[in-house]
Design a protein around this motif. Structure first.
Motif, short mmCIF file in Angstrom:
data_model
loop_
_atom_site.label_atom_id
_atom_site.label_comp_id
_atom_site.label_asym_id
_atom_site.label_seq_id
_atom_site.Cartn_x
_atom_site.Cartn_y
_atom_site.Cartn_z
N ASP A 1 31.05 142.77 -19.09
CA ASP A 1 31.62 142.42 -17.26
C ASP A 1 32.05 144.00 -17.64
OD1 ASP A 1 31.94 141.07 -14.95
OD2 ASP A 1 34.13 141.94 -15.67
N LYS B 1 27.90 135.01 -14.80
CA LYS B 1 28.74 136.08 -14.28
C LYS B 1 28.94 135.90 -12.73
CE LYS B 1 25.05 138.98 -17.61
NZ LYS B 1 23.91 139.67 -17.16
N ASP C 1 32.30 136.52 -11.19
CA ASP C 1 31.89 137.23 -9.77
C ASP C 1 32.81 136.98 -8.92
OD1 ASP C 1 30.86 139.91 -10.15
OD2 ASP C 1 28.96 138.91 -10.38
N ARG D 1 36.86 136.78 -9.79
CA ARG D 1 37.76 138.02 -10.35
C ARG D 1 38.81 138.32 -9.92
NH1 ARG D 1 35.20 141.15 -12.52
NH2 ARG D 1 32.68 141.41 -12.56
#
Length: 235
Positions: free
Chosen positions: A8, A48, A52, A55
């Motif tokens: 990441d 992923k 996102d 975060r």
């Protein structure tokens, strides 16, 4: 347990640990790295997407578990002694406990931020922390065991940072020496938590009823306070 990794742009290498009993993604920070427990057959693209979307929460998670730097002009309080870090004239790190103050002198010309330097300072602190814990925690455990009417079959002082206490089915209790960083009310909370497991080995409603009674109705407040406590040498 199958392990995979992904990269990441913000968090670096992220380790994915597949667990057959997992029903959702569980995020942790281990040794400065983001770790995710995932259900079987979870796609990396799915992880992923969740990273996102979360975060801001993950940044706060990192901030909570990032160890503080141990630098000169710093004072750290433990349950039984105070740590004072200063810059010294010697070539090596020096540590001396006197009158309940652990004086640590770092070489003035060294890179105090270097990982090896930080590890060396933490090692000195942990050595004294463990000795203090071996003197204090068993007595505190015995005090609360008598007060709550519990009996246990022994106590070990461990070094866990994420797991501060545990209770085995054979009624043996382990307490981490990192507890010595905590105020007394939180040390007592962890001890009472483990004593509650002598009656209930899980975290059922009955367990929390017992623990809450031992904590005079403050279990949830103490649990949240412990969750937000930042340990000086990592957790």
């Amino acid at each position: 347990m199958n392990t995979r990794t992904l990269y990441d742009k913000e968090f670096g290498t992220v380790s994915l640990h597949e667990r057959s009993t997992a029903r959702r993604l569980i995020f942790r920070v281990r040794e400065g790295q983001l770790s995710v427990t995932v259900p079987p057959y979870t796609r990396i693209e799915t992880v992923k997407e969740v990273v996102d979307s979360r975060r801001p929460d993950l940044r706060r998670l990192f901030a909570r578990y990032r160890p503080c730097l141990l630098l000169p002009d710093q004072t750290i309080h433990t349950r039984t002694f105070t740590i004072v870090i200063a810059s010294g004239e010697g070539r090596v790190i020096q540590g001396r406990l006197h009158d309940n103050i652990l004086h640590i002198a770092l070489p003035a010309t060294a890179d105090h931020n270097a990982p090896r330097m930080q590890e060396a300072v933490a090692s000195i602190i942990h050595r004294h922390l463990k000795k203090a814990a071996e003197e204090f925690l068993p007595q505190r455990l015995e005090y609360w065991a008598r007060l709550t009417g519990n009996s246990y079959n022994g106590v070990t002082i461990g070094r866990g940072t994420r797991r501060l206490g545990s209770c085995r089915v054979d009624r043996h209790i382990t307490l981490s020496y990192h507890l010595m960083y905590l105020p007394e009310r939180l040390i007592d909370y962890v001890i009472l938590h483990e004593l509650s497991h002598l009656s209930e080995m899980n975290h059922s409603a009955r367990f929390h009823d017992i623990c809450n009674r031992y904590c005079n109705g403050n279990e949830l407040i103490l649990r949240k306070e412990l969750h937000n406590f930042r340990f000086p040498t990592g957790r």
